[in-house]
Write a protein that holds these residues in place. Structure first.
Motif, PDB file in Angstrom:
ATOM      1  N   PHE A 184     -25.829  14.359  84.000  1.00 26.35           N
ATOM      2  CA  PHE A 184     -24.611  14.638  83.237  1.00 26.35           C
ATOM      3  C   PHE A 184     -24.132  16.055  83.560  1.00 26.35           C
ATOM      4  CE2 PHE A 184     -21.488  15.040  80.225  1.00 26.35           C
ATOM      5  CZ  PHE A 184     -21.812  15.690  79.049  1.00 26.35           C
ATOM      6  N   TRP A 185     -22.844  16.171  83.875  1.00 32.20           N
ATOM      7  CA  TRP A 185     -22.279  17.429  84.340  1.00 32.20           C
ATOM      8  C   TRP A 185     -21.015  17.806  83.569  1.00 32.20           C
ATOM      9  CZ3 TRP A 185     -24.575  19.785  88.737  1.00 32.20           C
ATOM     10  CH2 TRP A 185     -25.578  19.008  89.337  1.00 32.20           C
ATOM     11  N   GLU A 186     -20.709  19.100  83.568  1.00 27.68           N
ATOM     12  CA  GLU A 186     -19.481  19.606  82.972  1.00 27.68           C
ATOM     13  C   GLU A 186     -18.761  20.451  84.019  1.00 27.68           C
ATOM     14  OE1 GLU A 186     -21.170  21.722  79.681  1.00 27.68           O
ATOM     15  OE2 GLU A 186     -20.947  20.015  78.330  1.00 27.68           O
ATOM     16  N   ARG A 187     -17.444  20.339  84.042  1.00 28.80           N
ATOM     17  CA  ARG A 187     -16.665  21.108  84.994  1.00 28.80           C
ATOM     18  C   ARG A 187     -16.443  22.515  84.449  1.00 28.80           C
ATOM     19  NH1 ARG A 187     -16.124  20.096  90.377  1.00 28.80           N
ATOM     20  NH2 ARG A 187     -14.211  21.045  91.212  1.00 28.80           N
ATOM     21  N   ASP A 188     -16.849  23.504  85.209  1.00 27.66           N
ATOM     22  CA  ASP A 188     -16.703  24.896  84.823  1.00 27.66           C
ATOM     23  C   ASP A 188     -15.783  25.569  85.844  1.00 27.66           C
ATOM     24  OD1 ASP A 188     -16.914  27.430  83.846  1.00 27.66           O
ATOM     25  OD2 ASP A 188     -19.000  27.742  84.442  1.00 27.66           O
ATOM     26  N   GLY A 189     -14.500  25.582  85.520  1.00 25.73           N
ATOM     27  CA  GLY A 189     -13.532  26.113  86.475  1.00 25.73           C
ATOM     28  C   GLY A 189     -13.401  25.188  87.674  1.00 25.73           C
ATOM     29  N   SER A 190     -13.770  25.689  88.833  1.00 22.40           N
ATOM     30  CA  SER A 190     -13.659  24.902  90.063  1.00 22.40           C
ATOM     31  C   SER A 190     -14.985  24.320  90.516  1.00 22.40           C
ATOM     32  CB  SER A 190     -13.090  25.783  91.190  1.00 22.40           C
ATOM     33  OG  SER A 190     -13.956  26.878  91.445  1.00 22.40           O
ATOM     34  N   ALA A 191     -16.007  24.399  89.685  1.00 23.96           N
ATOM     35  CA  ALA A 191     -17.339  23.931  90.092  1.00 23.96           C
ATOM     36  C   ALA A 191     -18.008  23.125  88.982  1.00 23.96           C
ATOM     37  CB  ALA A 191     -18.219  25.126  90.465  1.00 23.96           C
ATOM     38  N   TRP A 192     -18.949  22.277  89.369  1.00 23.57           N
ATOM     39  CA  TRP A 192     -19.737  21.520  88.412  1.00 23.57           C
ATOM     40  C   TRP A 192     -20.908  22.371  87.922  1.00 23.57           C
ATOM     41  CZ3 TRP A 192     -17.878  17.402  86.242  1.00 23.57           C
ATOM     42  CH2 TRP A 192     -17.066  16.508  86.939  1.00 23.57           C
ATOM     43  N   ALA A 193     -21.245  22.215  86.657  1.00 19.97           N
ATOM     44  CA  ALA A 193     -22.427  22.852  86.078  1.00 19.97           C
ATOM     45  C   ALA A 193     -23.233  21.781  85.360  1.00 19.97           C
ATOM     46  CB  ALA A 193     -22.033  23.954  85.093  1.00 19.97           C
ATOM     47  N   TYR A 194     -24.544  21.796  85.536  1.00 19.33           N
ATOM     48  CA  TYR A 194     -25.400  20.826  84.864  1.00 19.33           C
ATOM     49  C   TYR A 194     -25.256  20.999  83.354  1.00 19.33           C
ATOM     50  CZ  TYR A 194     -29.388  17.616  84.946  1.00 19.33           C
ATOM     51  OH  TYR A 194     -30.199  16.527  84.834  1.00 19.33           O
ATOM     52  N   ALA A 195     -25.061  19.917  82.643  1.00  9.59           N
ATOM     53  CA  ALA A 195     -24.771  19.994  81.207  1.00  9.59           C
ATOM     54  C   ALA A 195     -25.912  20.629  80.432  1.00  9.59           C
ATOM     55  CB  ALA A 195     -24.478  18.607  80.657  1.00  9.59           C
ATOM     56  N   THR A 196     -25.560  21.385  79.412  1.00  6.62           N
ATOM     57  CA  THR A 196     -26.562  22.064  78.595  1.00  6.62           C
ATOM     58  C   THR A 196     -27.069  21.214  77.438  1.00  6.62           C
ATOM     59  OG1 THR A 196     -24.807  23.087  77.284  1.00  6.62           O
ATOM     60  CG2 THR A 196     -25.644  24.334  79.161  1.00  6.62           C
ATOM     61  N   GLN A 197     -26.499  20.030  77.260  1.00  5.12           N
ATOM     62  CA  GLN A 197     -26.973  19.087  76.250  1.00  5.12           C
ATOM     63  C   GLN A 197     -26.641  17.678  76.704  1.00  5.12           C
ATOM     64  OE1 GLN A 197     -24.719  19.377  72.475  1.00  5.12           O
ATOM     65  NE2 GLN A 197     -23.302  20.738  73.541  1.00  5.12           N
ATOM     66  N   GLY A 198     -27.203  16.708  76.024  1.00  9.51           N
ATOM     67  CA  GLY A 198     -26.980  15.324  76.410  1.00  9.51           C
ATOM     68  C   GLY A 198     -25.623  14.809  75.972  1.00  9.51           C
ATOM     69  N   PRO A 199     -25.157  13.709  76.574  1.00 13.42           N
ATOM     70  CA  PRO A 199     -23.840  13.165  76.234  1.00 13.42           C
ATOM     71  C   PRO A 199     -23.728  12.669  74.800  1.00 13.42           C
ATOM     72  CG  PRO A 199     -25.045  11.679  77.699  1.00 13.42           C
ATOM     73  CD  PRO A 199     -25.808  12.954  77.672  1.00 13.42           C
ATOM     74  N   SER A 200     -24.842  12.356  74.160  1.00 11.78           N
ATOM     75  CA  SER A 200     -24.774  11.863  72.788  1.00 11.78           C
ATOM     76  C   SER A 200     -24.571  12.982  71.772  1.00 11.78           C
ATOM     77  CB  SER A 200     -26.052  11.088  72.434  1.00 11.78           C
ATOM     78  OG  SER A 200     -27.188  11.936  72.515  1.00 11.78           O
ATOM     79  N   THR A 201     -24.730  14.238  72.198  1.00 12.46           N
ATOM     80  CA  THR A 201     -24.520  15.364  71.283  1.00 12.46           C
ATOM     81  C   THR A 201     -23.369  16.274  71.733  1.00 12.46           C
ATOM     82  OG1 THR A 201     -26.200  16.681  72.448  1.00 12.46           O
ATOM     83  CG2 THR A 201     -26.928  15.392  70.536  1.00 12.46           C
ATOM     84  N   ALA A 202     -23.010  16.220  73.010  1.00 16.27           N
ATOM     85  CA  ALA A 202     -21.908  17.061  73.500  1.00 16.27           C
ATOM     86  C   ALA A 202     -20.577  16.583  72.904  1.00 16.27           C
ATOM     87  CB  ALA A 202     -21.852  17.006  75.016  1.00 16.27           C
ATOM     88  N   ARG A 203     -19.757  17.523  72.482  1.00 18.30           N
ATOM     89  CA  ARG A 203     -18.439  17.187  71.919  1.00 18.30           C
ATOM     90  C   ARG A 203     -17.374  17.980  72.690  1.00 18.30           C
ATOM     91  NH1 ARG A 203     -19.064  14.224  67.289  1.00 18.30           N
ATOM     92  NH2 ARG A 203     -21.172  14.296  66.383  1.00 18.30           N
TER      93      ARG A 203
END
Length: 243
Positions: A43-62
């Motif tokens: 699970f990843w989050e877009r940080d500007g122009s790059a992907w960053a590995y998510a800091t929490q799981g999809p069931s808790t990320a809002r």
């Protein structure tokens, strides 16, 4: 033969350096040999122009309105070895035609089903795709994903096992560490490319990803045994000198 000094409670005894060299070799090689790899959805989050590995799981990320999040199915050893999603990853290209609404938010999702090399035996990965999820303001990423990519499948530990029904079975299983993990590069490559999009050391290990080191390694026990043998030998030598 060169000797090194090894500490034993209340004693200092000389031990051949070769013994310690063997110990270090055993510990080092065992750690590498038992570095497991896993087949899973990261699970990843877009940080500007790059992907960053998510800091929490999809069931808790809002996520907030305008967020871009991604999922990638692949074989990797841990978060630092994880492979990021490929394809278009800007909010405008994914959600540009989805109007904003009061009380709702738009989340751009990039879903990369991976390559044939990482697919479970007998399965073929679907083509990567994007989707714009319009969900209530308080919705989690898991809820946004479920609105556009059913069926989802989870295990009893809430690990995401399948998106859009893929894969049909299995969930974060350990595989041959040489199969898929560590192969290739190509961050931010196009969706139609075979380049796997491996990331350079994602920022977090907490993205619903199995990690290496689920239990004590064989090297730990072997190394501990060698230490015990050295310690016993040291005590025996000291007693012999006293006698």
């Amino acid at each position: 033969m060169p000797r090194l000094w090894v500490g034993v409670p209340r004693l200092w005894v000389a031990v051949p350096a070769a013994f310690l060299s063997v110990l270090l070799l055993v510990l080092g090689s065992s750690t590498q040999a038992h570095a497991a790899a896993y087949r899973y959805w990261s699970f990843w989050e877009r940080d500007g122009s790059a992907w960053a590995y998510a800091t929490q799981g999809p069931s808790t990320a809002r996520p907030t309105d305008g967020a871009v999040q991604g999922f990638r199915f692949a074989v990797s050893r841990d978060s630092a070895d994880a492979i990021q999603p490929r394809g278009a990853a800007d909010f405008g290209s994914v959600c540009g035609n989805t109007a904003a609404r009061a009380g709702e938010k738009r989340v751009a999702l990039v879903i990369d089903f991976g390559t044939a090399a990482d697919a479970p035996e007998g399965e073929t990965p679907p083509a990567a795709r994007t989707a714009c999820a319009r969900v209530p303001d308080d919705a989690t990423t898991a809820e946004a994903l479920a609105s556009v990519a059913k069926p989802l499948r989870y295990d009893t530990n809430a690990l995401l096992c399948a998106i859009g029904g893929y894969p049909g079975k299995g969930c974060g299983e350990a595989v041959d560490s040489d199969a898929g993990a560590g192969a290739g590069s190509g961050a931010n490559s196009g969706a139609g490319s075979d380049s796997d999009g491996r990331a350079d050391a994602p920022s977090s290990t907490a993205g619903a990803a199995p990690e290496d080191g689920q239990g004590p390694s064989v090297g730990l026990f072997v190394g501990g045994g060698v230490v015990a043998v050295l310690a016993a030998a040291a005590v025996w030598r000291a007693r012999r000198r006293r006698g």
